[in-house]
Design an enzyme around this catalytic site. Structure first.
Site, short mmCIF file in Angstrom:
data_model
loop_
_atom_site.label_atom_id
_atom_site.label_comp_id
_atom_site.label_asym_id
_atom_site.label_seq_id
_atom_site.Cartn_x
_atom_site.Cartn_y
_atom_site.Cartn_z
N CYS A 62 -27.43 -8.31 9.74
CA CYS A 62 -27.41 -6.87 9.95
C CYS A 62 -26.44 -6.54 11.07
O CYS A 62 -26.41 -7.24 12.09
CB CYS A 62 -28.81 -6.37 10.30
SG CYS A 62 -28.93 -4.60 10.56
N HIS A 72 -32.67 -3.26 2.09
CA HIS A 72 -32.34 -3.47 3.50
C HIS A 72 -31.84 -2.16 4.12
O HIS A 72 -32.32 -1.75 5.19
CB HIS A 72 -31.27 -4.56 3.61
CG HIS A 72 -30.75 -4.77 4.99
ND1 HIS A 72 -31.01 -5.91 5.70
CD2 HIS A 72 -29.98 -3.99 5.81
CE1 HIS A 72 -30.42 -5.82 6.90
NE2 HIS A 72 -29.79 -4.67 6.97
N GLU A 73 -30.88 -1.51 3.46
CA GLU A 73 -30.32 -0.28 4.03
C GLU A 73 -31.35 0.84 4.08
O GLU A 73 -31.42 1.59 5.05
CB GLU A 73 -29.08 0.16 3.26
CG GLU A 73 -27.92 -0.81 3.33
CD GLU A 73 -27.53 -1.22 4.75
OE1 GLU A 73 -27.69 -0.41 5.69
OE2 GLU A 73 -27.06 -2.37 4.92
N HIS A 79 -33.75 0.94 7.04
CA HIS A 79 -33.27 1.58 8.27
C HIS A 79 -33.72 3.04 8.37
O HIS A 79 -33.91 3.55 9.46
CB HIS A 79 -31.74 1.53 8.35
CG HIS A 79 -31.20 0.20 8.76
ND1 HIS A 79 -31.40 -0.32 10.02
CD2 HIS A 79 -30.46 -0.71 8.08
CE1 HIS A 79 -30.80 -1.49 10.10
NE2 HIS A 79 -30.22 -1.76 8.94
#
Length: 177
Positions: free
Chosen positions: A99, A141-142, A145
């Site tokens: 990341c 994953h994104e 955030h």
């Protein structure tokens, strides 16, 4: 403009981002330009607005050829705003992740193998895709955030989390397992 990426430890990365209410605005276009330029400059596979200090539910991602993920399959360049992710099946797949907000580290992270995601593009057009493998990993994953989740929070085995050069001393990143 290339923006500074916030690093793990910055409390802004732990907050839930707000939904985008207005599309096709100059502000959104400037944000997307900055996200693209910053991601390209850092060889990222994706970048979320909170990583550059903007608390909006906006992510971009895409992979053609990336030195940080040499074995990864291609993922189309995508703008995804106000995403919704739905697992497709029960299969969990573990794989290495890094990341831009956690530089120099890698971790072995469980993710849904197949997902359907939906959301909006920069003009406010709704779309959805069903994906699997690395593409599914990147979008999960994104999107994490946007909810204040960094991938180390998902690592189950800390023997498989550490500095890239310590985990892979020969310099070769492992293939996606």
């Amino acid at each position: 403009m290339i923006r500074q990426v916030l690093k793990m430890g910055d409390e802004r990365l732990l907050r839930r981002a707000a939904a985008v209410q207005r599309f096709a605005t100059d502000e959104l276009d400037f944000l997307l330009r900055d996200l693209r330029e910053t991601m390209a400059h850092l060889d990222g596979a994706g970048l979320a607005a909170p990583q550059i200090g903007v608390a909006l539910r906006v992510v971009i991602f895409g992979v053609k050829s990336n030195p940080r993920y040499p074995q990864a399959e291609e993922v189309p360049d995508t703008v995804l705003i106000n995403p919704v992710i739905e697992p497709q099946g029960d299969e969990i797949e573990e794989g290495w992740e890094g990341c831009l907000s956690v530089p120099g580290l890698r971790g072995w992270v469980p993710r849904w193998r197949r997902v359907r995601y939906s959301g909006y593009d920069e003009r406010g057009r709704h779309f959805e895709r069903s994906v699997e493998g690395f593409h599914a990993r990147v979008v999960q994953h994104e999107s994490d955030h946007l909810d204040g989740i960094l991938y180390p929070m998902r690592v189950r085995d800390f023997a498989r989390f550490g500095f890239t050069e310590a985990l892979f001393p020969d310099g070769d990143l492992p293939p996606e397992e």
